[in-house]
Design a protein around this motif. Structure first.
Motif: not given
Lengths: 304, 476
Positions: A49-74
């Motif tokens: 959860a914290k890595v998804i939100a970008g907590h500075p206490a953790y370092e991502v060493t591999d992988g991706e967290v992608l968000i896909h948005l439709d053109d009418d998301e906002f």
């Protein structure tokens, strides 16, 4: 529609020789879905959860967290094809929030002196402004944004709203409605952010914030811990409303089956040793409640 | 006319001429401090003999006293060279002692106040604003209803002329004598301008009385004197704002505030001060609270290279109460040494001190406090709370709370916290959409909220703005 896609996520504690906690998490959550993420203590749920939100206490060493948005998301923003997928690991926490990612904290911070109403309006306006900046990429708007920053728009004591912002009166109405929905006392709005809140009030407050900020994907970290049965029902009502009324995707981290009686998951995932070891439907949570985690471990490691 | 007087007159004329030409001021003294300079100031103000004599006596005391140097953790004052300071500058305004109409002010002065939002504050609410530009009060607007009730609010120089009995009785006699400390002595010699507030018995001044000071010339000293006398069962809230722009040479601000709170009276003195980064801000502020009186100090200290300021209350009468709320902010190269002093000299007296400090980029804040409870001040209580917030590991904050308790039947509480701005707190706010800077600003705004809630909204907004600007490092 939005979709959060976690691919092969590895992360460690952000210090020299920091412990490795995530060992290749794969998970997908789409708008309108409720996912439960379960697992024994130390398996990496909260870290995910914290890595998804970008907590500075953790370092991502591999992988991706992608968000896909439709053109009418906002509302008000049309998203071009180029801007429909973002690797949020490259972004600041507030930019992730602007793209619709929300983290409900297990232990939210207590900020003295900042009233709920001021905080939430400031956050909402900041998010809307950031969102505009993220989707308008030419240099001109950046210069404009810098010019804007020369003023005092962000002061928590500001009076009138600037263009494109939500004003005090309008916001108070919105807040009132959302609080009524969650059966929260109206004095809440004038209290300091989480300061002196009971455990239950803090959790309710996290759901309130999600309701106001309208995330596409809400990650709720043990939102059910420390709640009595009445409060659990209020919080659950709030979570269901996030899905039903705002079409949010929910990733519900929990130890217990209990909340899943009120917030019925479409998918249940079990984490072991820093990865998702098993996925299934709501029946899986019931089975866990009866048998604990040992059988999962046996099954996973035997077949491995 | 003696030849000495002739000489003085000549110097006077030269100074006037030279000044008008180059800096658009009516009169300024030479740099440095001599009896001659003091006589010049006194003469320019047409002061009575007793005031001139007090000045000269204070000057002698100033020269006799050593600079404070050996307090633990004390700001470095070696740069403070009195000989380099111009103690008195009168702006070139026709009406001595102030004008009543804002529009009559020179444009540059209007501009300066405009930038600081002062006319707004005046328009929007409040009542009387006396604004001091350099050493003189230049603008005053006093509500008639107060005058009818016998309330006096005027600049200090005018008070010497128009209310000499009151001034002679209270001015640096019973509360802050020049012998109190070196800078009080300096102040006694060269003081100029400031405010005089007198509230008669049983009169409540509902709206805050306000004054604003600004130091605008390079290498000048500002020595305004504030004298507040609240007679029995009266009530008044006095607010002072101060600021000075940045110059290369150092400035000295050495003001003095004396407050007399008579039986059952209630005085609140609030101030938001923002000095330029080369100002030495060395003040003496003291109140005497009689029986059942209440004194409240609310102060925000921003800017300055070094500040040494410890507002003090002497709880002289039984049942007297004192409350202090202070906030200090120190950035790079700044040392803000501030706190509070309370003397419990009578039974049933109460005091509370709440001190908050913020330090960043190597800035240093000290809380230096003294609570003295005298033998016989039984059933008195005091509570001291100091919180320090630091942005980084380079900044420092020290707490030096001295407690001198000579009476056993008392209640004493002290609490101090020192903390860094929490990463978890910042992350929490960021996850809600605020960027890193805004998150920190919000935490600081919350931290100082106990101060801002005591101030009228304009001052609260001003204080928040100043802190935002300090945090962005954009204040010169």
């Amino acid at each position: 529609m939005a979709r959060l896609e976690i691919k092969n996520l590895h992360a460690k504690v952000n210090e020299d020789g920091g412990e490795k906690i995530l060992n290749g998490v794969d998970l997908e959550v789409a708008s309108g879905e409720i996912h439960a993420l379960m697992g024994p203590n130390g398996s990496g749920k909260s870290t995910t959860a914290k890595v998804i939100a970008g907590h500075p206490a953790y370092e991502v060493t591999d992988g991706e967290v992608l968000i896909h948005l439709d053109d009418d998301e906002f509302e008000d923003i049309e998203i071009t094809e180029d801007d429909q997928t973002w690797d949020i690991l490259d972004l600041e926490p507030n930019e992730r929030a602007a793209l619709g990612v929300f983290l409900g904290f297990q232990y939210p911070a207590e900020i003295e002196g900042v009233t709920m109403v001021n905080f939430l309006r400031t956050a909402l306006n900041a998010k809307l402004e950031e969102r505009e900046e993220l989707f308008e990429d030419d240099e001109e708007t950046e210069a404009e944004a810098e010019e804007d920053d020369a003023g005092y728009e962000t002061s928590p004591m500001e009076g009138e709203a600037d263009e494109g912002e939500i004003g005090v009166a309008e916001f108070q109405q919105l807040l009132k409605e959302k609080m009524e929905q969650l059966e929260m006392d109206e004095t809440f709005a004038q209290r300091y952010l989480n300061a002196g809140f009971s455990g239950g009030e803090k959790k309710q407050n996290e759901v309130l914030q999600a309701a106001i900020l309208e995330p596409s994907i809400a990650v709720l970290d043990e939102i059910d811990s420390g709640l009595d049965i009445d409060r659990l029902q209020d919080v659950s009502t709030g979570i269901n409303a996030l899905r039903d009324e705002q079409n949010a995707g929910i990733l519900q981290i929990t130890h217990y089956q209990r909340i899943l009686d009120y917030v019925e998951p479409d998918h249940v995932h079990i984490m072991l040793d820093g990865k998702v070891a098993m996925s299934g439907d709501s029946e899986l949570a019931v089975k866990l409640e009866e048998n604990g985690y040992d059988w999962v471990r046996e099954e996973v490691y035997e077949t491995a | 006319m003696s030849s000495e007087q002739d000489h003085l007159k000549e110097t006077d004329t030269e100074a006037r001429f030279g000044f008008k030409k180059e800096q658009n001021s009516a009169f300024e003294t030479e740099k440095g401090l001599t009896e001659e300079t003091i006589r010049l100031i006194s003469d320019d103000k047409d002061e009575p003999d007793w005031m001139r004599d007090r000045r000269l006596r204070a000057l002698r005391q100033f020269h006799e006293m050593p600079m404070p140097t050996d307090w633990p953790g004390q700001p470095d004052l070696t740069e403070v060279d009195i000989d380099e300071i111009v103690p008195y500058i009168r702006p070139d305004i026709d009406t001595r002692g102030g004008v009543d109409d804002w529009e009559e002010l020179p444009e540059e002065i209007q501009d300066t106040f405009d930038k600081l939002g002062i006319p707004e504050a005046e328009k929007n609410a409040l009542s009387g604003v006396g604004a001091q530009y350099e050493s003189e009060i230049v603008y005053q607007n006093m509500q008639e209803q107060w005058e009818e009730k016998g309330v006096i609010f005027c600049d200090m120089d005018k008070a010497v002329q128009e209310h000499p009995d009151l001034v002679e009785e209270y001015f640096m006699t019973k509360c802050v004598p020049p012998s109190d400390n070196k800078f009080a002595a300096l102040h006694g010699a060269v003081w100029s301008g400031g405010s005089f507030v007198y509230v008669p018995e049983n009169v409540t001044v509902e709206m805050p009385v306000q004054a604003y000071f600004r130091m605008n010339s390079e290498g000048m000293g500002q020595f305004e004197h504030t004298l507040i006398v609240a007679e029995e069962n009266s009530e008044v809230h006095y607010i002072e704002g101060c600021s000075a722009p940045q110059y290369s040479q150092f400035n000295l601000h050495s003001g003095c505030v004396e407050v007399f709170v008579k039986d059952g009276a209630h005085v609140q003195y609030s101030t938001v001060q923002n000095w330029s980064k080369n100002t030495y801000n060395l003040n003496t502020k003291r109140a005497i609270a009689e029986k059942d009186a209440t004194m409240e100090w609310v102060s925000g200290s921003m800017g300055s290279k070094a500040t040494m300021l410890y507002p003090c209350t002497i709880l002289k009468g039984p049942g007297a109460t004192d409350n202090h709320i202070t906030i200090a902010f120190a950035g790079e190269g700044q040392n803000i040494d501030t706190g509070a002093k309370v003397y419990h000299n009578a039974p049933n007296t109460k005091s509370t001190i709440e001190s908050k400090s913020i330090s960043k980029d190597g800035g240093r804040t000290n809380y230096r406090g003294l609570v003295h409870i005298a033998d016989g001040a039984e059933d008195s209580s005091t509570s001291v709370e100091c919180d320090a917030l630091m942005f980084d590991n380079e900044s420092t904050s020290d707490t030096m709370p001295y407690m001198e308790i000579e009476e056993s039947k008392v209640d004493v509480a002290h609490e101090a916290t020192v903390g860094k701005i929490g990463d978890e707190d910042v992350f929490y706010l960021q996850s809600r959409g605020l960027d890193d800077d805004d998150a920190k600003q919000m935490i600081v705004a919350g931290f100082i909220e106990p101060i801002t809630e005591e101030l009228p909204i304009e001052y609260a907004v001003e204080l928040n703005r100043l802190i935002e600007l300090e945090m962005e490092g954009s204040l010169g």
